[in-house]
Scaffold this motif. Structure first.
Motif, PDB file in Angstrom:
ATOM      1  N   VAL A  13       0.799  -0.995  -0.184  1.00 59.54           N
ATOM      2  CA  VAL A  13       0.103  -0.020  -0.282  1.00 59.54           C
ATOM      3  C   VAL A  13       0.373   1.192   0.048  1.00 59.54           C
ATOM      4  O   VAL A  13       0.881   2.247  -0.665  1.00 59.54           O
ATOM      5  N   GLU A  14       1.774   1.432   1.166  1.00 58.96           N
ATOM      6  CA  GLU A  14       2.985   2.291   1.024  1.00 58.96           C
ATOM      7  C   GLU A  14       3.640   3.017  -0.611  1.00 58.96           C
ATOM      8  O   GLU A  14       3.632   3.522  -0.704  1.00 58.96           O
ATOM      9  N   LEU A  15       3.515   1.630  -1.379  1.00 65.34           N
ATOM     10  CA  LEU A  15       4.345   1.331  -2.432  1.00 65.34           C
ATOM     11  C   LEU A  15       4.368   2.248  -3.358  1.00 65.34           C
ATOM     12  O   LEU A  15       4.014   3.385  -4.202  1.00 65.34           O
ATOM     13  N   ILE A  16       1.992   1.932  -3.246  1.00 68.65           N
ATOM     14  CA  ILE A  16       1.589   2.586  -4.377  1.00 68.65           C
ATOM     15  C   ILE A  16       1.261   3.491  -4.070  1.00 68.65           C
ATOM     16  O   ILE A  16       0.514   4.856  -4.819  1.00 68.65           O
ATOM     17  N   HIS A  17       0.678   3.953  -2.805  1.00 68.65           N
ATOM     18  CA  HIS A  17       0.850   4.992  -2.017  1.00 68.65           C
ATOM     19  C   HIS A  17       2.027   6.694  -3.001  1.00 68.65           C
ATOM     20  O   HIS A  17       1.254   7.679  -2.941  1.00 68.65           O
ATOM     21  N   THR A  18       3.150   6.260  -2.284  1.00 66.92           N
ATOM     22  CA  THR A  18       3.887   6.757  -2.719  1.00 66.92           C
ATOM     23  C   THR A  18       4.205   7.597  -3.960  1.00 66.92           C
ATOM     24  O   THR A  18       4.344   8.064  -4.571  1.00 66.92           O
ATOM     25  N   GLU A  19       3.579   6.628  -5.532  1.00 66.84           N
ATOM     26  CA  GLU A  19       3.658   7.067  -6.214  1.00 66.84           C
ATOM     27  C   GLU A  19       2.588   8.304  -7.133  1.00 66.84           C
ATOM     28  O   GLU A  19       2.184   8.946  -7.651  1.00 66.84           O
ATOM     29  N   ILE A  20       1.058   7.398  -6.439  1.00 72.52           N
ATOM     30  CA  ILE A  20       0.529   7.857  -6.135  1.00 72.52           C
ATOM     31  C   ILE A  20      -0.039   9.263  -6.404  1.00 72.52           C
ATOM     32  O   ILE A  20      -0.512  11.212  -6.489  1.00 72.52           O
ATOM     33  N   ARG A  21       0.568   9.540  -4.604  1.00 66.85           N
ATOM     34  CA  ARG A  21       1.489  10.929  -4.161  1.00 66.85           C
ATOM     35  C   ARG A  21       1.818  11.909  -5.279  1.00 66.85           C
ATOM     36  O   ARG A  21       2.156  13.471  -5.405  1.00 66.85           O
ATOM     37  N   ALA A  22       3.132  11.310  -5.693  1.00 71.75           N
ATOM     38  CA  ALA A  22       4.006  12.375  -6.764  1.00 71.75           C
ATOM     39  C   ALA A  22       3.042  12.172  -7.919  1.00 71.75           C
ATOM     40  O   ALA A  22       3.608  14.041  -8.297  1.00 71.75           O
ATOM     41  N   ALA A  23       2.201  11.502  -8.694  1.00 72.19           N
ATOM     42  CA  ALA A  23       1.830  11.478  -9.774  1.00 72.19           C
ATOM     43  C   ALA A  23       0.963  12.456  -9.494  1.00 72.19           C
ATOM     44  O   ALA A  23       0.626  13.820 -10.318  1.00 72.19           O
ATOM     45  N   ALA A  24      -0.018  12.683  -8.528  1.00 76.84           N
ATOM     46  CA  ALA A  24      -0.431  14.011  -7.705  1.00 76.84           C
ATOM     47  C   ALA A  24      -0.154  15.325  -7.910  1.00 76.84           C
ATOM     48  O   ALA A  24      -0.472  16.037  -7.975  1.00 76.84           O
ATOM     49  N   ASP A  25       1.116  14.917  -7.305  1.00 77.47           N
ATOM     50  CA  ASP A  25       1.454  16.764  -6.932  1.00 77.47           C
ATOM     51  C   ASP A  25       3.061  17.240  -8.262  1.00 77.47           C
ATOM     52  O   ASP A  25       2.886  18.296  -8.853  1.00 77.47           O
ATOM     53  N   ALA A  26       2.603  16.367  -9.504  1.00 74.60           N
ATOM     54  CA  ALA A  26       3.268  16.512 -10.735  1.00 74.60           C
ATOM     55  C   ALA A  26       2.348  17.488 -11.359  1.00 74.60           C
ATOM     56  O   ALA A  26       2.598  17.397 -12.744  1.00 74.60           O
ATOM     57  N   GLY A  27       0.981  16.933 -11.089  1.00 71.05           N
ATOM     58  CA  GLY A  27       0.106  16.918 -12.420  1.00 71.05           C
ATOM     59  C   GLY A  27      -0.261  16.240 -13.021  1.00 71.05           C
ATOM     60  O   GLY A  27      -1.566  16.340 -13.757  1.00 71.05           O
ATOM     61  N   LEU A  28      -0.031  14.722 -13.001  1.00 69.80           N
ATOM     62  CA  LEU A  28       0.003  13.668 -14.128  1.00 69.80           C
ATOM     63  C   LEU A  28      -2.036  13.289 -13.300  1.00 69.80           C
ATOM     64  O   LEU A  28      -2.203  11.821 -14.432  1.00 69.80           O
ATOM     65  N   VAL A  29      -1.934  12.711 -12.166  1.00 59.99           N
ATOM     66  CA  VAL A  29      -3.285  12.278 -11.782  1.00 59.99           C
ATOM     67  C   VAL A  29      -4.042  13.453 -11.171  1.00 59.99           C
ATOM     68  O   VAL A  29      -3.877  14.636 -10.422  1.00 59.99           O
ATOM     69  N   THR A  30      -5.600  13.464 -10.549  1.00 56.95           N
ATOM     70  CA  THR A  30      -6.498  14.591  -9.577  1.00 56.95           C
ATOM     71  C   THR A  30      -6.620  13.126  -8.403  1.00 56.95           C
ATOM     72  O   THR A  30      -7.388  14.240  -8.454  1.00 56.95           O
TER      73      THR A  30
END
Length: 199
Positions: free
Chosen positions: A133-150
């Protein structure tokens, strides 16, 4: 004191390694006596560290998932885009399935044992799932910070994605076909759910 701690760690490691070998060969259809013999320890040594076989199986799942997360992190080291890493982690979580009979045995063990242990050790099993969960969470947060997901709740979204991925894995542990057929579909579904664009 250090020597005693090292001996304990070595014995626990020997028991877990033996359990992994037995699980790959025969699922959970082994006795604690067989486990002790495979690990090269006395049966009383096994019970010094694990109150029951179920506690051992919980430790095997936790140990295996932690190891898989470490391996995936190393394998994704060269991926610089958070969406690339996220795609890799989601699809690689299914990638352990192959036509190797031992891998099918392992997949079926994980499915059957996971749900049974969930009734007995729900909190402990949730803790065992935390590395993924943490592995996935880290990348979702990074993608959100980069504006790649909402995604607006990256932690909750990570949990949902892990549960969905697990359900697909569980399905193909017994169903015909292979997970390779749905890996890209799963990734596209997760990406759209996060508010990303399929490229």
């Amino acid at each position: 004191m250090q020597r005693s701690r090292s001996r304990v760690e070595n014995q626990i490691r020997a028991i877990l390694d033996a359990a992994h070998r037995l699980v790959e060969a025969k699922g959970d259809a082994f006795t604690t006596q067989e486990l002790a013999k495979e690990a090269g320890v006395a049966l009383q040594t096994f019970y010094r560290y694990f109150a029951s076989k179920d506690e051992l199986l919980l430790a095997v799942i936790s140990d295996g998932l932690s190891d898989a997360c470490r391996q995936m992190t190393v394998a994704a080291d060269g991926l610089t885009d958070p969406l690339q890493r996220l795609r890799f982690y989601i699809t690689a979580s299914l990638g352990g399935r192959s036509r190797d009979p031992e891998r099918y045995t392992l997949a079926q063990f994980i499915v059957a044992t996971h749900w049974r242990l969930h009734r007995v050790f729900p909190k402990e099993l949730a803790e065992a799932d935390r590395p993924l969960v943490e592995l996935i969470h880290t990348e979702i947060r990074a993608a959100a910070d980069a504006g790649l997901v909402t995604s607006t709740d990256t932690e909750q979204d990570a949990w949902f994605i892990v549960e969905l991925t697990r359900s697909v894995y569980h399905h193909y542990a017994y169903a015909a076909g292979t997970v390779a057929e749905v890996q890209e579909q799963l990734w596209h579904f997760c990406l759209r759910a996060l508010g990303g664009t399929v490229r």
